[in-house]
Design a protein around this motif. Sequence first.
Motif, PDB file in Angstrom:
ATOM      1  N   PHE A  70       0.810  -1.214   0.000  1.00 41.81           N
ATOM      2  CA  PHE A  70       0.000   0.000   0.000  1.00 41.81           C
ATOM      3  C   PHE A  70       0.846   1.269   0.000  1.00 41.81           C
ATOM      4  O   PHE A  70       0.680   2.143  -0.834  1.00 41.81           O
ATOM      5  N   VAL A  71       1.758   1.376   0.938  1.00 48.15           N
ATOM      6  CA  VAL A  71       2.565   2.596   1.060  1.00 48.15           C
ATOM      7  C   VAL A  71       3.392   2.815  -0.199  1.00 48.15           C
ATOM      8  O   VAL A  71       3.454   3.929  -0.728  1.00 48.15           O
ATOM      9  N   ASP A  72       4.018   1.748  -0.708  1.00 52.31           N
ATOM     10  CA  ASP A  72       4.799   1.874  -1.947  1.00 52.31           C
ATOM     11  C   ASP A  72       3.914   2.329  -3.104  1.00 52.31           C
ATOM     12  O   ASP A  72       4.322   3.172  -3.914  1.00 52.31           O
ATOM     13  N   ALA A  73       2.703   1.774  -3.198  1.00 52.69           N
ATOM     14  CA  ALA A  73       1.787   2.141  -4.280  1.00 52.69           C
ATOM     15  C   ALA A  73       1.375   3.605  -4.182  1.00 52.69           C
ATOM     16  O   ALA A  73       1.295   4.310  -5.195  1.00 52.69           O
ATOM     17  N   ALA A  76       4.294   5.720  -5.287  1.00 49.48           N
ATOM     18  CA  ALA A  76       4.537   5.599  -6.723  1.00 49.48           C
ATOM     19  C   ALA A  76       3.490   6.367  -7.533  1.00 49.48           C
ATOM     20  O   ALA A  76       3.811   7.028  -8.516  1.00 49.48           O
ATOM     21  N   ALA A  77       2.229   6.294  -7.113  1.00 47.56           N
ATOM     22  CA  ALA A  77       1.146   6.921  -7.888  1.00 47.56           C
ATOM     23  C   ALA A  77       0.885   8.362  -7.476  1.00 47.56           C
ATOM     24  O   ALA A  77       0.286   9.129  -8.238  1.00 47.56           O
ATOM     25  N   GLY A  78       1.271   8.724  -6.273  1.00 46.85           N
ATOM     26  CA  GLY A  78       1.019  10.089  -5.797  1.00 46.85           C
ATOM     27  C   GLY A  78      -0.467  10.390  -5.750  1.00 46.85           C
ATOM     28  O   GLY A  78      -1.277   9.565  -5.333  1.00 46.85           O
ATOM     29  N   ARG A  82      -5.498   5.314  -6.838  1.00 45.91           N
ATOM     30  CA  ARG A  82      -6.901   4.897  -6.723  1.00 45.91           C
ATOM     31  C   ARG A  82      -6.913   3.446  -6.277  1.00 45.91           C
ATOM     32  O   ARG A  82      -6.030   2.669  -6.610  1.00 45.91           O
ATOM     33  N   THR A  83      -7.939   3.087  -5.583  1.00 39.17           N
ATOM     34  CA  THR A  83      -8.102   1.709  -5.146  1.00 39.17           C
ATOM     35  C   THR A  83      -9.499   1.232  -5.517  1.00 39.17           C
ATOM     36  O   THR A  83     -10.419   2.043  -5.657  1.00 39.17           O
ATOM     37  N   GLY A  84      -9.621  -0.049  -5.667  1.00 43.41           N
ATOM     38  CA  GLY A  84     -10.920  -0.624  -6.014  1.00 43.41           C
ATOM     39  C   GLY A  84     -11.806  -0.772  -4.795  1.00 43.41           C
ATOM     40  O   GLY A  84     -11.434  -0.394  -3.682  1.00 43.41           O
ATOM     41  N   PRO A  85     -12.977  -1.326  -5.005  1.00 37.55           N
ATOM     42  CA  PRO A  85     -13.912  -1.526  -3.887  1.00 37.55           C
ATOM     43  C   PRO A  85     -13.331  -2.488  -2.849  1.00 37.55           C
ATOM     44  O   PRO A  85     -12.501  -3.333  -3.166  1.00 37.55           O
ATOM     45  N   SER A  86     -13.761  -2.320  -1.629  1.00 41.78           N
ATOM     46  CA  SER A  86     -13.277  -3.142  -0.517  1.00 41.78           C
ATOM     47  C   SER A  86     -14.454  -3.735   0.228  1.00 41.78           C
ATOM     48  O   SER A  86     -15.528  -3.134   0.311  1.00 41.78           O
TER      49      SER A  86
END
Length: 140
Positions: A70-73, A76-78, A82-86
């Motif tokens: 998560f933190v790396d993503a 990287a994306a700044g 975006r994340t999908g549904p949880s």
Amino acid sequence: MIDEVQRVPDLWLSIKHAVDRDPRPGHFLLTGSARLLGLSKLGDSLPGRSETVELFPLSQGEISGTPDGFVDAVFAAGSNFRTGPSELRRKDYQALAARGGYPEAIRRTAPRRRAQFYSSYLDDIMSRDVHQVADIRRRN
């Protein structure tokens, strides 16, 4: 390996002498529950002879035994991250945040026991830090 090295400050100069004789890294692994360089009883801080690695609480991936990027993503994306549904809901996120990442707290499944752990932990940290600041002021 010497665990809780802060309990034997007299050993510090012997470690310094051994490192000076053979400066190759990796001879000693010193662990402890205190910030060693902040201890007033420490005879020497071993400048240029040691490296400090601070351990942080466990991540959610470490706790659940799943990959954790998560933190790396996010880095990287700044702002484009975006994340999908949880499947998790607000109350689930609140419960995870309240549980924290310290192994001692995670083992306590009762909220009251976990709260007691964190209360005691904060009291210990505050008490130690206040004493260290008081020692610094007395020296000046």
